[in-house]
Motif scaffolding. Structure first.
Motif, PDB file in Angstrom:
ATOM      1  N   ALA A 123      51.938  71.659  53.104  1.00 46.71           N
ATOM      2  CA  ALA A 123      51.401  70.886  51.977  1.00 46.71           C
ATOM      3  C   ALA A 123      50.054  71.415  51.460  1.00 46.71           C
ATOM      4  O   ALA A 123      49.925  71.730  50.273  1.00 46.71           O
ATOM      5  CB  ALA A 123      51.271  69.426  52.377  1.00 46.71           C
ATOM      6  N   TYR A 124      49.080  71.514  52.360  1.00 49.96           N
ATOM      7  CA  TYR A 124      47.746  71.884  51.863  1.00 49.96           C
ATOM      8  C   TYR A 124      47.731  73.282  51.250  1.00 49.96           C
ATOM      9  O   TYR A 124      46.979  73.570  50.318  1.00 49.96           O
ATOM     10  CB  TYR A 124      46.676  71.799  52.973  1.00 49.96           C
ATOM     11  N   GLN A 125      48.593  74.138  51.752  1.00 53.64           N
ATOM     12  CA  GLN A 125      48.569  75.532  51.310  1.00 53.64           C
ATOM     13  C   GLN A 125      49.277  75.750  49.975  1.00 53.64           C
ATOM     14  O   GLN A 125      49.087  76.768  49.326  1.00 53.64           O
ATOM     15  CB  GLN A 125      49.209  76.418  52.384  1.00 53.64           C
ATOM     16  N   VAL A 126      50.118  74.776  49.584  1.00 53.59           N
ATOM     17  CA  VAL A 126      50.956  75.037  48.423  1.00 53.59           C
ATOM     18  C   VAL A 126      50.858  73.969  47.330  1.00 53.59           C
ATOM     19  O   VAL A 126      51.009  74.274  46.147  1.00 53.59           O
ATOM     20  CB  VAL A 126      52.426  75.236  48.898  1.00 53.59           C
ATOM     21  N   GLU A 127      50.602  72.735  47.707  1.00 55.76           N
ATOM     22  CA  GLU A 127      50.734  71.641  46.722  1.00 55.76           C
ATOM     23  C   GLU A 127      49.654  71.588  45.657  1.00 55.76           C
ATOM     24  O   GLU A 127      49.938  71.303  44.491  1.00 55.76           O
ATOM     25  CB  GLU A 127      50.732  70.287  47.453  1.00 55.76           C
ATOM     26  N   GLY A 128      48.401  71.785  46.027  1.00 50.02           N
ATOM     27  CA  GLY A 128      47.313  71.512  45.081  1.00 50.02           C
ATOM     28  C   GLY A 128      47.242  70.010  44.859  1.00 50.02           C
ATOM     29  O   GLY A 128      47.527  69.240  45.769  1.00 50.02           O
ATOM     30  N   ALA A 129      46.856  69.595  43.616  1.00 48.16           N
ATOM     31  CA  ALA A 129      46.807  68.162  43.282  1.00 48.16           C
ATOM     32  C   ALA A 129      46.110  67.369  44.385  1.00 48.16           C
ATOM     33  O   ALA A 129      46.582  66.318  44.807  1.00 48.16           O
ATOM     34  CB  ALA A 129      48.235  67.633  43.060  1.00 48.16           C
ATOM     35  N   TRP A 130      44.989  67.880  44.824  1.00 42.64           N
ATOM     36  CA  TRP A 130      44.356  67.343  46.033  1.00 42.64           C
ATOM     37  C   TRP A 130      43.897  65.894  45.897  1.00 42.64           C
ATOM     38  O   TRP A 130      43.801  65.186  46.888  1.00 42.64           O
ATOM     39  CB  TRP A 130      43.184  68.224  46.468  1.00 42.64           C
ATOM     40  N   ASN A 131      43.627  65.478  44.619  1.00 38.09           N
ATOM     41  CA  ASN A 131      43.203  64.079  44.463  1.00 38.09           C
ATOM     42  C   ASN A 131      44.014  63.373  43.380  1.00 38.09           C
ATOM     43  O   ASN A 131      43.555  62.440  42.753  1.00 38.09           O
ATOM     44  CB  ASN A 131      41.702  64.007  44.150  1.00 38.09           C
ATOM     45  N   GLN A 132      45.233  63.874  43.178  1.00 35.89           N
ATOM     46  CA  GLN A 132      46.069  63.328  42.104  1.00 35.89           C
ATOM     47  C   GLN A 132      46.889  62.129  42.597  1.00 35.89           C
ATOM     48  O   GLN A 132      47.297  62.086  43.758  1.00 35.89           O
ATOM     49  CB  GLN A 132      47.018  64.449  41.642  1.00 35.89           C
ATOM     50  N   ASP A 133      47.157  61.208  41.704  1.00 38.61           N
ATOM     51  CA  ASP A 133      48.087  60.086  41.943  1.00 38.61           C
ATOM     52  C   ASP A 133      47.792  59.312  43.221  1.00 38.61           C
ATOM     53  O   ASP A 133      48.714  58.955  43.970  1.00 38.61           O
ATOM     54  CB  ASP A 133      49.545  60.602  41.979  1.00 38.61           C
ATOM     55  N   GLY A 134      46.535  59.073  43.476  1.00 36.26           N
ATOM     56  CA  GLY A 134      46.173  58.192  44.598  1.00 36.26           C
ATOM     57  C   GLY A 134      46.130  58.839  45.963  1.00 36.26           C
ATOM     58  O   GLY A 134      45.980  58.142  46.972  1.00 36.26           O
ATOM     59  N   LYS A 135      46.240  60.175  46.028  1.00 37.21           N
ATOM     60  CA  LYS A 135      46.159  60.822  47.344  1.00 37.21           C
ATOM     61  C   LYS A 135      44.752  60.647  47.933  1.00 37.21           C
ATOM     62  O   LYS A 135      43.755  60.803  47.237  1.00 37.21           O
ATOM     63  CB  LYS A 135      46.476  62.320  47.231  1.00 37.21           C
ATOM     64  N   GLY A 136      44.683  60.357  49.222  1.00 38.05           N
ATOM     65  CA  GLY A 136      43.382  60.256  49.893  1.00 38.05           C
ATOM     66  C   GLY A 136      42.922  61.638  50.331  1.00 38.05           C
ATOM     67  O   GLY A 136      43.718  62.577  50.399  1.00 38.05           O
ATOM     68  N   PRO A 137      41.636  61.787  50.640  1.00 35.63           N
ATOM     69  CA  PRO A 137      41.144  63.098  51.099  1.00 35.63           C
ATOM     70  C   PRO A 137      41.587  63.389  52.531  1.00 35.63           C
ATOM     71  O   PRO A 137      41.696  62.484  53.363  1.00 35.63           O
ATOM     72  CB  PRO A 137      39.624  62.949  51.036  1.00 35.63           C
ATOM     73  N   SER A 138      41.832  64.662  52.803  1.00 37.42           N
ATOM     74  CA  SER A 138      42.137  65.073  54.183  1.00 37.42           C
ATOM     75  C   SER A 138      40.924  65.822  54.715  1.00 37.42           C
ATOM     76  O   SER A 138      40.016  66.178  53.956  1.00 37.42           O
ATOM     77  CB  SER A 138      43.370  65.982  54.208  1.00 37.42           C
ATOM     78  N   ILE A 139      40.937  66.104  56.009  1.00 42.65           N
ATOM     79  CA  ILE A 139      39.797  66.822  56.593  1.00 42.65           C
ATOM     80  C   ILE A 139      39.653  68.200  55.968  1.00 42.65           C
ATOM     81  O   ILE A 139      38.561  68.746  55.898  1.00 42.65           O
ATOM     82  CB  ILE A 139      39.889  66.911  58.132  1.00 42.65           C
ATOM     83  N   TRP A 140      40.747  68.770  55.481  1.00 43.38           N
ATOM     84  CA  TRP A 140      40.658  70.090  54.849  1.00 43.38           C
ATOM     85  C   TRP A 140      40.031  70.013  53.464  1.00 43.38           C
ATOM     86  O   TRP A 140      39.305  70.912  53.041  1.00 43.38           O
ATOM     87  CB  TRP A 140      42.027  70.779  54.815  1.00 43.38           C
ATOM     88  N   ASP A 141      40.319  68.916  52.734  1.00 41.81           N
ATOM     89  CA  ASP A 141      39.712  68.767  51.402  1.00 41.81           C
ATOM     90  C   ASP A 141      38.193  68.807  51.512  1.00 41.81           C
ATOM     91  O   ASP A 141      37.504  69.328  50.634  1.00 41.81           O
ATOM     92  CB  ASP A 141      40.148  67.440  50.760  1.00 41.81           C
ATOM     93  N   ASN A 142      37.673  68.249  52.588  1.00 44.49           N
ATOM     94  CA  ASN A 142      36.218  68.231  52.763  1.00 44.49           C
ATOM     95  C   ASN A 142      35.688  69.516  53.393  1.00 44.49           C
ATOM     96  O   ASN A 142      34.653  70.037  52.978  1.00 44.49           O
ATOM     97  CB  ASN A 142      35.810  67.024  53.620  1.00 44.49           C
ATOM     98  N   PHE A 143      36.416  70.016  54.360  1.00 42.60           N
ATOM     99  CA  PHE A 143      35.962  71.202  55.097  1.00 42.60           C
ATOM    100  C   PHE A 143      35.767  72.404  54.164  1.00 42.60           C
ATOM    101  O   PHE A 143      34.776  73.131  54.277  1.00 42.60           O
ATOM    102  CB  PHE A 143      36.999  71.529  56.177  1.00 42.60           C
ATOM    103  N   SER A 192      50.754  54.617  49.555  1.00 42.44           N
ATOM    104  CA  SER A 192      50.769  55.042  48.152  1.00 42.44           C
ATOM    105  C   SER A 192      52.217  55.304  47.751  1.00 42.44           C
ATOM    106  O   SER A 192      52.817  56.289  48.180  1.00 42.44           O
ATOM    107  CB  SER A 192      49.927  56.309  47.960  1.00 42.44           C
ATOM    108  N   GLU A 193      52.761  54.444  46.916  1.00 40.63           N
ATOM    109  CA  GLU A 193      54.161  54.599  46.505  1.00 40.63           C
ATOM    110  C   GLU A 193      54.354  55.861  45.661  1.00 40.63           C
ATOM    111  O   GLU A 193      55.428  56.446  45.649  1.00 40.63           O
ATOM    112  CB  GLU A 193      54.660  53.355  45.767  1.00 40.63           C
TER     113      GLU A 193
END
Ligand code: BG6
Length: 466
Positions: A15-35, A91-92
């Motif tokens: 997911a993190y390597q391919v999806e992007g959309a890191w804060n789209q449609d209600g996604k919460g932050p992951s430790i990688w988003d911050n790191f 998050s539906e």
């Protein structure tokens, strides 16, 4: 022909390597988003904010998989997309994304193979309970796994709980190259147990819900070989093999820890929180298969000094030239004897065959999937075409090793090339490419590489054209 009719010819992503959309449609932050936002942590400061934008382009991506004839796609779910804080509120929109992706794959006759955890822990769990340092995290994981089984289990029959615990635990708690970037081997071993517990709880929930598919774990394996036949190098190899292989595979496949190694590390780092009930649970939670991620073997020699190495490296455990964190062995690189990639990973297809036998010898005749194998390279573009001959050669040689293993009686069920598409390499940014599909970083357009057409033929002939 060695490859059975229903062999799963696959490719993988995370997911993190391919999806992007890191804060789209209600996604919460992951430790990688911050790191990735901490200066100096990633190669040239690259992030997965956009990655391959697969979140917004999955229909086009799955169409390309369908066109190739791919039999199975291994991808991971972003925990924080489903449960933005890690537990509680759902998050539906996140659920809908994966539900649509699964439907799209099935529409193209592609078997979805889901990884629940490919390193992107919700930041909320890191902040509230200390992430994998806490026993509670295994309960949060069970809640998340249950949600996935309930929402997707009607269509998905292949589940991997964790991807490569050795990497996120060692980099997260010893070398500091991954979040939460600590330097404390005790915490690494403790987190390792809580992860095993989380795996076992998820397996039990899977059974309790009456799901009919298969569930297991994927770990990387870097089979260890003594560099010389000296007593010292063989002794050092015991340490490497105990850590890299037995410490990670025994709890999953035998439901226990390797006794002698456990005693030695507890004597050195302190008593771990492992209860009798935990051990009973590990024993009960039988995996249906084991996933092997294989890139390279390790050549092991005795270290020059027995001191703990706190070296801050960001290479794989076993990457050539490092002293182990526990100071009991070092890995050796020898370009005169062995072949290496541009990133200095040894190329050794026979070790892939060997590690399947090592698994069978130690754990019995368990179904195996190669859940990752591939070449990280900088692919040449000649007159607009991506000519990744080196990748074809690499995969071809490893598939020959798989064919031999099948001939020798290994229950190999599928092979997943890493990766389906060019994606973010955690520590090497977009420079290191692995995919069958090229992504133009300027406009994110996709382009089939030479290897795409080659793999298409391999699949169509069920391995005959290798
Ligand atoms: C595996 C991971 O360790 O190796 C993948 O599961 C990763 O997520 C792959 O991308 C290759 O590693 P790297 O460092 O070359 O990107």
């Amino acid at each position: 022909m060695a490859f059975p009719k229903n062999f799963l010819w696959g490719a993988a992503t995370a997911a993190y390597q391919v999806e992007g959309a890191w804060n789209q449609d209600g996604k919460g932050p992951s430790i990688w988003d911050n790191f990735v936002r901490i200066p100096g942590k990633t190669f040239e400061g690259t992030t997965g904010d956009v990655a391959a934008d697969h979140y917004n382009r999955y229909i086009e991506d799955v169409a390309l998989m369908g066109e190739m004839g791919l039999k199975s796609y291994r991808f991971s779910i972003s925990w924080a997309r489903l449960l933005p804080k890690g537990r509680g509120e759902i998050s539906e929109q996140g659920v809908e994304f994966y539900s649509n992706l699964i439907d799209e794959l099935i529409k193209h006759n592609i078997v979805p193979f889901i990884t629940l955890y490919h390193w992107d822990l919700p930041q909320g769990l890191q902040d509230d309970i200390g992430g994998w340092e806490s026993r509670e995290c295994s309960d949060a994981f069970e809640e998340y796994a249950r949600l996935c089984f309930e929402r997707f289990g009607d269509r998905v029959n292949h589940w991997i709980t964790f991807n490569e615990p050795i990497i996120f635990e060692m980099f997260g708690y010893v070398t500091g190259a991954h979040p939460p970037a600590k330097n404390n081997p005790f915490l690494m071993y403790q987190a390792s147990h809580y992860v095993n517990l989380a795996h076992a709880k998820a397996v039990m929930t899977y059974r309790e819900l009456g799901c009919k598919g298969n569930i297991g774990m994927s770990n990387v394996i870097n089979p260890a070989y003594p560099y010389t036949d000296s007593k010292e190098d063989r002794e050092a190899t015991w340490w490497a093999e105990s850590f890299i292989f037995h410490w990670y595979y025994d709890p999953v496949l035998k439901g226990e820890y390797p006794k002698e190694y456990l005693a030695k590390i507890e004597a050195r780092y302190g008593k771990l929180d492992i209860t009798h009930d935990d051990l009973r649970l590990l024993k009960q939670a039988k995996s249906d298969f084991i996933g092997i991620n294989y890139y390279q073997p390790t050549r092991i020699a005795a270290p020059d000094s027995k001191a703990d190495s706190n070296e801050k490296n960001n290479r794989s455990p076993g990457a050539a030239g490092d002293v182990s964190f526990c100071g009991n062995y070092k890995t050796v690189m020898d370009p005169l004897q062995f072949e290496y990639t541009k990133w200095q990973w040894e190329v050794c297809p026979d070790a892939l065959r060997d590690c399947m036998h090592r698994i069978k010898d130690r754990y019995g005749d368990i179904p195996i999937y190669i859940t990752e194998n591939g070449l990280g390279d900088e692919d040449p573009i000649v007159e607009g075409e991506v000519l990744d001959k080196a990748r074809i050669d690499f995969i071809r040689r490893h598939l020959i090793a798989c064919e031999q293993a099948l001939d020798e009686g290994i229950q190999l069920k599928g092979y997943y090339a890493w990766s389906w598409i060019d994606l973010l390499s955690w520590l090497n940014g977009y420079k290191k490419q692995y995919g069958f599909v090229y992504v133009d970083r300027s406009n994110l357009q996709r382009k089939k590489k030479q290897s795409y057409y080659w793999y298409e033929q391999v699949i169509a002939s069920n391995g005959e054209t290798i």
